[in-house]
Design a protein around this motif. Structure first.
Motif, PDB file in Angstrom:
ATOM      1  N   SER A 111      53.882  -4.138   8.823  1.00 24.80           N
ATOM      2  CA  SER A 111      55.246  -3.927   9.307  1.00 24.80           C
ATOM      3  C   SER A 111      56.209  -4.924   8.671  1.00 24.80           C
ATOM      4  CB  SER A 111      55.278  -4.055  10.829  1.00 24.80           C
ATOM      5  OG  SER A 111      56.582  -3.914  11.307  1.00 24.80           O
ATOM      6  N   ARG A 112      55.797  -6.172   8.601  1.00 27.83           N
ATOM      7  CA  ARG A 112      56.628  -7.213   7.986  1.00 27.83           C
ATOM      8  C   ARG A 112      56.884  -6.905   6.511  1.00 27.83           C
ATOM      9  NH1 ARG A 112      56.399 -12.530   5.661  1.00 27.83           N
ATOM     10  NH2 ARG A 112      54.255 -12.233   5.057  1.00 27.83           N
ATOM     11  N   LEU A 113      55.847  -6.457   5.808  1.00 31.64           N
ATOM     12  CA  LEU A 113      55.977  -6.121   4.392  1.00 31.64           C
ATOM     13  C   LEU A 113      56.896  -4.915   4.192  1.00 31.64           C
ATOM     14  CD1 LEU A 113      52.261  -6.601   3.346  1.00 31.64           C
ATOM     15  CD2 LEU A 113      54.187  -7.961   2.530  1.00 31.64           C
ATOM     16  N   GLU A 164      60.548  -5.940   4.665  1.00 29.93           N
ATOM     17  CA  GLU A 164      61.037  -6.676   3.490  1.00 29.93           C
ATOM     18  C   GLU A 164      61.266  -5.735   2.311  1.00 29.93           C
ATOM     19  OE1 GLU A 164      62.427  -9.961   1.377  1.00 29.93           O
ATOM     20  OE2 GLU A 164      62.046  -9.708   3.511  1.00 29.93           O
ATOM     21  N   LYS A 165      60.359  -4.797   2.125  1.00 31.21           N
ATOM     22  CA  LYS A 165      60.500  -3.818   1.040  1.00 31.21           C
ATOM     23  C   LYS A 165      61.773  -2.995   1.236  1.00 31.21           C
ATOM     24  CE  LYS A 165      58.281   0.262  -0.887  1.00 31.21           C
ATOM     25  NZ  LYS A 165      57.268   1.279  -0.632  1.00 31.21           N
ATOM     26  N   ALA A 166      62.020  -2.549   2.465  1.00 30.41           N
ATOM     27  CA  ALA A 166      63.230  -1.758   2.754  1.00 30.41           C
ATOM     28  C   ALA A 166      64.485  -2.579   2.492  1.00 30.41           C
ATOM     29  CB  ALA A 166      63.196  -1.260   4.193  1.00 30.41           C
ATOM     30  N   ALA A 167      64.471  -3.842   2.896  1.00 20.65           N
ATOM     31  CA  ALA A 167      65.635  -4.701   2.675  1.00 20.65           C
ATOM     32  C   ALA A 167      65.894  -4.876   1.182  1.00 20.65           C
ATOM     33  CB  ALA A 167      65.423  -6.057   3.340  1.00 20.65           C
ATOM     34  N   LYS A 168      64.855  -5.070   0.418  1.00 21.59           N
ATOM     35  CA  LYS A 168      65.026  -5.257  -1.032  1.00 21.59           C
ATOM     36  C   LYS A 168      65.462  -3.958  -1.699  1.00 21.59           C
ATOM     37  CE  LYS A 168      62.172  -9.255  -1.500  1.00 21.59           C
ATOM     38  NZ  LYS A 168      61.614 -10.114  -2.475  1.00 21.59           N
ATOM     39  N   SER A 169      64.971  -2.844  -1.202  1.00 24.27           N
ATOM     40  CA  SER A 169      65.361  -1.551  -1.751  1.00 24.27           C
ATOM     41  C   SER A 169      66.844  -1.293  -1.519  1.00 24.27           C
ATOM     42  CB  SER A 169      64.522  -0.445  -1.111  1.00 24.27           C
ATOM     43  OG  SER A 169      64.901   0.810  -1.618  1.00 24.27           O
ATOM     44  N   THR A 170      67.326  -1.640  -0.323  1.00 28.17           N
ATOM     45  CA  THR A 170      68.751  -1.480   0.001  1.00 28.17           C
ATOM     46  C   THR A 170      69.606  -2.350  -0.903  1.00 28.17           C
ATOM     47  OG1 THR A 170      68.205  -0.964   2.292  1.00 28.17           O
ATOM     48  CG2 THR A 170      70.451  -1.710   1.854  1.00 28.17           C
ATOM     49  N   THR A 171      69.169  -3.585  -1.091  1.00 34.44           N
ATOM     50  CA  THR A 171      69.905  -4.506  -1.969  1.00 34.44           C
ATOM     51  C   THR A 171      69.912  -3.980  -3.400  1.00 34.44           C
ATOM     52  OG1 THR A 171      69.280  -6.371  -0.578  1.00 34.44           O
ATOM     53  CG2 THR A 171      69.995  -6.889  -2.814  1.00 34.44           C
ATOM     54  N   ARG A 172      68.795  -3.466  -3.846  1.00 39.76           N
ATOM     55  CA  ARG A 172      68.693  -2.933  -5.212  1.00 39.76           C
ATOM     56  C   ARG A 172      69.601  -1.722  -5.379  1.00 39.76           C
ATOM     57  NH1 ARG A 172      64.975  -2.787  -9.726  1.00 39.76           N
ATOM     58  NH2 ARG A 172      66.068  -1.430 -11.172  1.00 39.76           N
ATOM     59  N   SER A 173      69.610  -0.831  -4.382  1.00 37.21           N
ATOM     60  CA  SER A 173      70.468   0.358  -4.451  1.00 37.21           C
ATOM     61  C   SER A 173      71.939  -0.027  -4.506  1.00 37.21           C
ATOM     62  CB  SER A 173      70.210   1.263  -3.242  1.00 37.21           C
ATOM     63  OG  SER A 173      68.903   1.763  -3.267  1.00 37.21           O
ATOM     64  N   ALA A 174      72.323  -1.028  -3.730  1.00 37.69           N
ATOM     65  CA  ALA A 174      73.712  -1.495  -3.739  1.00 37.69           C
ATOM     66  C   ALA A 174      74.071  -2.085  -5.100  1.00 37.69           C
ATOM     67  CB  ALA A 174      73.928  -2.525  -2.635  1.00 37.69           C
ATOM     68  N   ALA A 175      73.170  -2.842  -5.671  1.00 33.30           N
ATOM     69  CA  ALA A 175      73.418  -3.435  -6.989  1.00 33.30           C
ATOM     70  C   ALA A 175      73.500  -2.351  -8.056  1.00 33.30           C
ATOM     71  CB  ALA A 175      72.318  -4.431  -7.335  1.00 33.30           C
ATOM     72  N   ASP A 176      72.611  -1.374  -7.993  1.00 32.81           N
ATOM     73  CA  ASP A 176      72.654  -0.272  -8.962  1.00 32.81           C
ATOM     74  C   ASP A 176      73.966   0.503  -8.865  1.00 32.81           C
ATOM     75  OD1 ASP A 176      70.119  -0.917  -9.883  1.00 32.81           O
ATOM     76  OD2 ASP A 176      69.088   0.684  -8.782  1.00 32.81           O
TER      77      ASP A 176
END
Length: 63
Positions: free
Chosen positions: A41-43, A46-58
């Motif tokens: 669950s923790r992983l 974290e993966k979802a948070a990084k994916s959101t950040t990546r999508s925003a940057a893209d």
């Protein structure tokens, strides 16, 4: 307080991938399963948070 007055510290439960499970009791196996579910669950969080950040940057740098 004397050194011997302190309660013994409980060793932190650690599970190693591929570890021999034959020596563990049913209760210990249940504890490990709970531990691993919490870690998954923790992983995933974290993966979802990084994916959101990546999508925003893209989206920001997309032409």
């Amino acid at each position: 307080m004397a050194l011997f007055d302190e309660e013994p510290r409980k060793k932190k439960l650690v599970h190693e991938i591929g570890q021999d499970l034959a020596t563990l009791s049913v209760g210990e196996l249940a504890e490990r399963i709970d531990l691993l579910r919490e870690e998954i669950s923790r992983l995933e969080t974290e993966k979802a948070a990084k994916s959101t950040t990546r999508s925003a940057a893209d989206a920001l740098f997309k032409r």
